[in-house]
Scaffold this active site. Structure first.
Site, PDB file in Angstrom:
ATOM      1  N   GLU A  77       1.109  -1.155   0.059  1.00  0.00           N
ATOM      2  CA  GLU A  77      -0.021   0.107  -0.229  1.00  0.00           C
ATOM      3  C   GLU A  77       0.793   0.994  -0.154  1.00  0.00           C
ATOM      4  O   GLU A  77       1.671   1.231   1.065  1.00  0.00           O
ATOM      5  CB  GLU A  77      -0.952  -0.572   1.325  1.00  0.00           C
ATOM      6  N   ARG A  80       5.419 -12.736   9.082  1.00  0.00           N
ATOM      7  CA  ARG A  80       5.829 -11.397   8.761  1.00  0.00           C
ATOM      8  C   ARG A  80       6.853 -12.121   9.557  1.00  0.00           C
ATOM      9  O   ARG A  80       7.594 -12.856  10.878  1.00  0.00           O
ATOM     10  CB  ARG A  80       5.332 -10.770   9.528  1.00  0.00           C
ATOM     11  N   LYS A  82       4.849   0.311   9.211  1.00  0.00           N
ATOM     12  CA  LYS A  82       5.389   1.770   9.202  1.00  0.00           C
ATOM     13  C   LYS A  82       4.171   2.381   9.666  1.00  0.00           C
ATOM     14  O   LYS A  82       5.015   4.109  10.038  1.00  0.00           O
ATOM     15  CB  LYS A  82       4.067   1.492   7.314  1.00  0.00           C
TER      16      LYS A  82
HETATM   17  P1  ATP Z   1       3.047  -2.165   8.091  1.00  0.00           P
HETATM   18  O1  ATP Z   1       2.803  -3.173   9.166  1.00  0.00           O
HETATM   19  O2  ATP Z   1       4.430  -2.129   8.181  1.00  0.00           O
HETATM   20  O3  ATP Z   1       2.297  -1.274   7.697  1.00  0.00           O
HETATM   21  P2  ATP Z   1       1.720  -3.486   5.622  1.00  0.00           P
HETATM   22  O4  ATP Z   1       1.321  -4.981   5.798  1.00  0.00           O
HETATM   23  O5  ATP Z   1       0.745  -2.548   5.835  1.00  0.00           O
HETATM   24  O6  ATP Z   1       2.659  -3.340   6.741  1.00  0.00           O
HETATM   25  P3  ATP Z   1       1.898  -3.152   2.896  1.00  0.00           P
HETATM   26  O7  ATP Z   1       2.678  -1.840   2.129  1.00  0.00           O
HETATM   27  O8  ATP Z   1       0.263  -3.740   3.094  1.00  0.00           O
HETATM   28  O9  ATP Z   1       2.535  -3.109   4.469  1.00  0.00           O
HETATM   29  O10 ATP Z   1       2.776  -4.779   2.962  1.00  0.00           O
HETATM   30  C1  ATP Z   1       2.678  -5.066   1.414  1.00  0.00           C
HETATM   31  C2  ATP Z   1       3.110  -6.580   1.330  1.00  0.00           C
HETATM   32  O11 ATP Z   1       3.943  -6.999   2.432  1.00  0.00           O
HETATM   33  C3  ATP Z   1       1.851  -7.134   2.257  1.00  0.00           C
HETATM   34  O12 ATP Z   1       2.141  -8.833   1.479  1.00  0.00           O
HETATM   35  C4  ATP Z   1       2.589  -7.475   4.142  1.00  0.00           C
HETATM   36  O13 ATP Z   1       1.677  -8.357   4.329  1.00  0.00           O
HETATM   37  C5  ATP Z   1       3.866  -7.553   3.849  1.00  0.00           C
HETATM   38  N1  ATP Z   1       5.102  -7.789   4.522  1.00  0.00           N
HETATM   39  C6  ATP Z   1       4.300  -6.179   5.318  1.00  0.00           C
HETATM   40  N2  ATP Z   1       5.597  -6.503   6.314  1.00  0.00           N
HETATM   41  C7  ATP Z   1       5.856  -7.750   6.609  1.00  0.00           C
HETATM   42  C8  ATP Z   1       7.075  -8.285   7.446  1.00  0.00           C
HETATM   43  N3  ATP Z   1       7.085  -7.730   8.235  1.00  0.00           N
HETATM   44  N4  ATP Z   1       7.628  -8.989   7.134  1.00  0.00           N
HETATM   45  C9  ATP Z   1       6.711  -9.985   5.910  1.00  0.00           C
HETATM   46  N5  ATP Z   1       5.918  -9.677   4.970  1.00  0.00           N
HETATM   47  C10 ATP Z   1       5.569  -8.338   5.569  1.00  0.00           C
HETATM   48 MG    MG Z   2      -1.157  -3.649   4.512  1.00  0.00          MG
END
Ligand code: ATP
Ligand code: MG
Length: 577
Positions: free
Chosen positions: A54, A280, A290
Site C-alpha cells: 500500500e 511476518r 509503517k
Molecule cells: P505495516 O504493518 O508496516 O503497515 P503492511 O502489511 O500494512 O505493513 P503493506 O504495504 O500492506 O504493509 O505490505 C505489502 C506486503 O508486504 C503485504 O503482503 C504484507 O503482508 C507484506 N509485509 C509487510 N510487513 C511485513 C513483514 N514484517 N514481514 C513480511 N512481510 C511483510
Molecule cells: Mg497492509
C-alpha cells in the site's frame, strides 16, 4: 548469544533434488511445497504471484521478506511476479511513496514482470462487481455510521445483529449505490456491505464493508471517484484480475481468508486465486510497522526515512548495507507459519559475509593519538605496499606513505596496561600494519596529565612489518601517516532501541537508545579514501565496514559505520576486567 549462522544455513538448505528442473534458491519451506502440489495436481498451470504494497509509507526489511518470497517463487517455477500498488485509500496514500517503492524495489534487485500495476486501475471493474453482488442479493447499502456498525458487529463471544437496512430490495440498493458513486452522500453516510452472516464465528464474515464514501482526490484517478473499495474487496479481486495463482500474505490476514474465498466464489472472476499466509518478519531492536516508523520520522527521533538507523530499505542502503546482503538475509531467514523474532545479528552476519569478499581494506584512525619515531629521519618519507583485499587477489595493492609522524588509535596505547594488553605501552614493541616494528620509549602529557603524544623508535630491518630475526610481537596496529592524513567525519551507530522487542512496549519512545548515533568529527583517514564515491563500501582495518554517506563534501568526507568487525578485541578486554 548470536548463533553460528553458517551452521543454521547449512541445516536449512537442502541440495536441489534432481527431479526439480528449476533452480532452487534458499531453504525449504511450506509455500514451495504448496506450489509444487498445485502444479502436480493441475490446479494451476503457471505460477503467478504479486507483491502488493500500500503506498502509504516506505518499504522496510519486512517487505524485503515478502518481495523475496513472491519473486523467488515466480522465478523458481518459471512464472511471473507483479508489483501491484494497493492504492485504495487515497487519504493515506501519496505519489511520493509510489515512486519510492519502485525505486527501492529496483535497488533491492527485483524486477516486476512489466510495469507497476495499480489496484486503482481496476476501480471500474471492481465497481461493476459490486453491482453484481447487489444484483444477486449478496450486498446492500447500509445507513449505519462507523460507530453503529461497530456496535452491531458484536464481539468474539457474542453474535452481531442485523442492520435495520439489511433487507432493502435489490432495486433500492442499486439506486442508492449509484447515487453513492454520483456523490450524493457525504463521507461516512452510507456503505456497501456484503450480506453474509451477522452470527458468523468469524467477525470478518459479519457483513463486511465493501465500499465507503470518501470525498478525497486520489493520486492517480483524481476526482473521478468518491466511493472507494475496502482492502478486503479490492485485494482478492485484483489478484483475480491479474491471474494471480498464489496470493501470499502475512498471518494477520488468515482470518480474512474465508471472506477472500467468499468474494471470489460469488463473483464471475476470470480465475480463482488462493491465499496462503506466512509469518511476518520481526527483527530484534527495531520496529517493522509503517505506522511506528512514521512516528519516528514525524517526531524527529531519526533524521528521515533514510536515516542509517532505520530498517527501511532506504535506511539500509544509506547505511551501506549491500542489496545482495539484504537479499541473502531475506532468503535465508526462511518462511514459517508461526511468528518469530529474528536476531538483528543475522543481518549483520549476512552483511559481513558479503563485504568481506568485496570491500577494499583501508586504514582510518577514529580517535587519533600522535606518535613520533625518534630515530626516523626528519623530513623524509617512503612508500610501503599494502594489500587491498586479502580475499580477492585481483583487488591488487596500493602504496601508502610512511614518515616520522603518524596517528594510532588512542585505545591502542596504555601507559599502565593490564596483563594481556598486547598493544602499545612503554617499553613494548608492536607491528605497524605494512610498515615497521616500533617500540614505545616515552610519553608526553598535557597539563591535565593526559597523554598527547607517544614517542617510539623503529627497527629499519622490519620493513613491511616482517620480523628481521624471528622475534615476535603480539600486537599489530593500524595507523595513518600524519602528513598525508585527511580529516573525515565518521558516524557510528548502535541499535535504535534498547529493548529487544520495542514494538511490544507501551511507549515506543521510552525504549529509545540515547546512544544510537555518535558523530566523530575528526577521524584521520588514508588520502585514497577521499576519492571514494557516495555509497562506496570499505573496510577500515580492525574496525569494521564503512560507507561514504551522501552528506560527504570535497573538504570533508563523511562515512557511516555499516557494521563492526566481529570484535575479538572487546571480548579480550572484557575478560581482563
Ligand atoms: P505495516 O504493518 O508496516 O503497515 P503492511 O502489511 O500494512 O505493513 P503493506 O504495504 O500492506 O504493509 O505490505 C505489502 C506486503 O508486504 C503485504 O503482503 C504484507 O503482508 C507484506 N509485509 C509487510 N510487513 C511485513 C513483514 N514484517 N514481514 C513480511 N512481510 C511483510
Ligand atoms: Mg497492509
Amino acid at each position: 548469544m548470536i548463533p553460528e549462522y553458517s551452521d543454521v544455513r547449512n541445516k536449512m538448505t537442502k541440495p536441489n533434488s534432481s527431479s526439480e528442473a528449476i533452480k532452487r534458491d534458499g531453504p525449504d519451506h511450506f509455500i514451495r511445497d504448496i506450489i509444487n502440489e498445485d502444479l502436480t495436481s493441475g490446479r494451476v498451470g503457471a505460477v503467478v504471484t504479486r507483491f502488493p504494497p500500500e503506498p502509504n509509507g516506505y518499504l522496510h526489511i519486512g517487505h524485503a521478506k515478502s518481495i523475496s518470497l513472491n519473486f523467488s517463487m515466480a522465478a523458481e517455477f518459471g512464472g511471473r511476479c507483479n508489483l501491484r500498488l494497493d492504492d485504495t485509500n487515497p487519504v493515506k496514500e501519496d505519489t511520493e511513496y509510489i515512486e519510492a517503492i519502485q525505486e527501492d524495489l529496483n535497488w533491492l534487485g527485483f524486477k516486476p514482470d512489466g510495469m507497476a500495476l495499480f489496484a486503482s486501475d481496476y476501480f471500474e471493474q471492481l465497481y461493476a462487481w459490486a453491482e453484481h453482488l447487489i444484483e444477486a442479493g449478496d450486498a446492500y447499502v447500509d445507513d449505519l455510521d462507523a460507530d453503529e456498525i461497530r456496535e452491531y458487529r458484536g464481539t468474539l463471544t457474542e453474535p452481531g445483529r442485523n442492520s435495520p437496512f439489511r433487507d432493502r430490495s435489490v432495486d433500492e440498493n442499486m439506486d442508492l449505490f449509484r447515487r453513492m458513486r454520483a456523490g450524493e452522500f457525504p463521507n461516512g453516510a452510507k456503505t456497501l456491505r456484503a450480506k453474509i452472516d451477522m452470527a458468523s464465528g468469524n467477525i470478518n464474515m459479519r457483513d463486511p464493508v465493501l465500499y465507503r464514501v470518501m470525498h478525497a482526490p486520489h493520486p492517480r484517478t483524481g476526482s473521478a471517484w468518491c466511493v472507494y473499495p475496502t482492502y478486503d474487496f479490492a485485494h482478492g479481486q485484483s489478484d483475480a484480475i491479474e491471474g494471480v495463482t498464489h496470493s501470499l500474505c502475512t498471518l494477520e490476514f488468515a482470518d480474512h481468508r474465508p471472506l477472500y474465498d467468499w468474494l471470489i466464489e460469488h463473483l464471475p472472476t476470470p480465475c480463482v486465486p488462493k491465499q496462503t499466509e506466512f509469518a511476518r518478519l520481526n527483527l530484534t531492536y527495531t520496529v517493522l510497522s509503517k505506522r511506528k516508523l512514521m512516528q519516528l520520522v514525524q517526531e524527529g527521533v531519526v533524521e528521515g526515512w533514510d536515516d542509517p538507523r532505520m530498517p527501511t530499505l532506504r535506511g539500509l542502503r544509506r547505511r551501506g548495507i549491500p542489496a545482495a546482503a539484504v537479499r541473502n538475509f531475506a532468503r535465508d531467514i526462511g518462511v514459517a507459519r508461526a511468528d518469530s523474532l529474528v536476531d538483528y545479528g543475522f543481518l549483520e552476519f549476512c552483511t559481513r559475509e558479503l563485504l568481506n569478499q568485496t570491500a577494499l581494506r583501508r586504514m582510518a584512525v577514529l580517535n587519533p593519538l600522535k606518535v613520533v619515531i625518534e630515530n626516523y629521519p626528519e623530513g623524509e618519507s617512503e612508500l610501503l605496499e599494502a594489500i587491498n583485499n586479502p580475499e580477492d587477489e585481483s583487488a591488487g595493492t596500493r602504496q601508502i606513505e610512511f614518515s616520522r609522524e603518524f596517528f594510532i588509535e588512542r585505545d591502542d596505547f596504555m601507559e599502565n596496561p593490564p596483563k594481556k594488553f598486547f598493544r602499545l605501552s612503554p617499553g613494548r614493541e608492536v607491528r605497524l600494519r605494512y610498515a615497521y616494528f616500533v617500540t614505545c620509549t616515552d610519553v608526553i602529557k598535557d597539563a591535565n596529565g593526559e597523554v598527547v603524544e607517544v614517542r617510539c623508535t623503529y627497527d629499519p630491518a622490519s620493513r613491511g612489518g616482517e620480523s628481521p630475526d624471528g622475534r615476535r610481537v603480539r600486537g599489530t596496529l593500524h595507523w595513518v601517516d600524519a602528513n598525508r592524513a585527511i580529516n573525515a567525519q565518521v558516524r557510528r551507530f548502535e541499535h535504535l532501541f534498547t529493548s529487544e522487542n520495542p514494538g511490544a512496549e507501551d511507549d515506543l519512545l521510552s525504549a529509545l537508545n540515547p546512544n544510537s548515533k555518535t558523530v566523530i568529527e575528526a577521524a584521520k583517514i588514508e588520502p585514497i579514501l577521499a576519492s571514494d564515491p557516495v555509497g562506496a563500501q570499505v573496510q577500515f582495518e580492525r574496525l569494521g565496514y564503512f560507507s561514504v554517506d551522501p552528506d560527504t563534501r570535497d573538504d570533508l568526507p563523511v562515512f557511516n559505520e555499516i557494521v563492526p568487525l566481529r570484535d575479538t578485541w572487546k571480548k579480550i578486554q572484557k575478560s581482563q576486567n
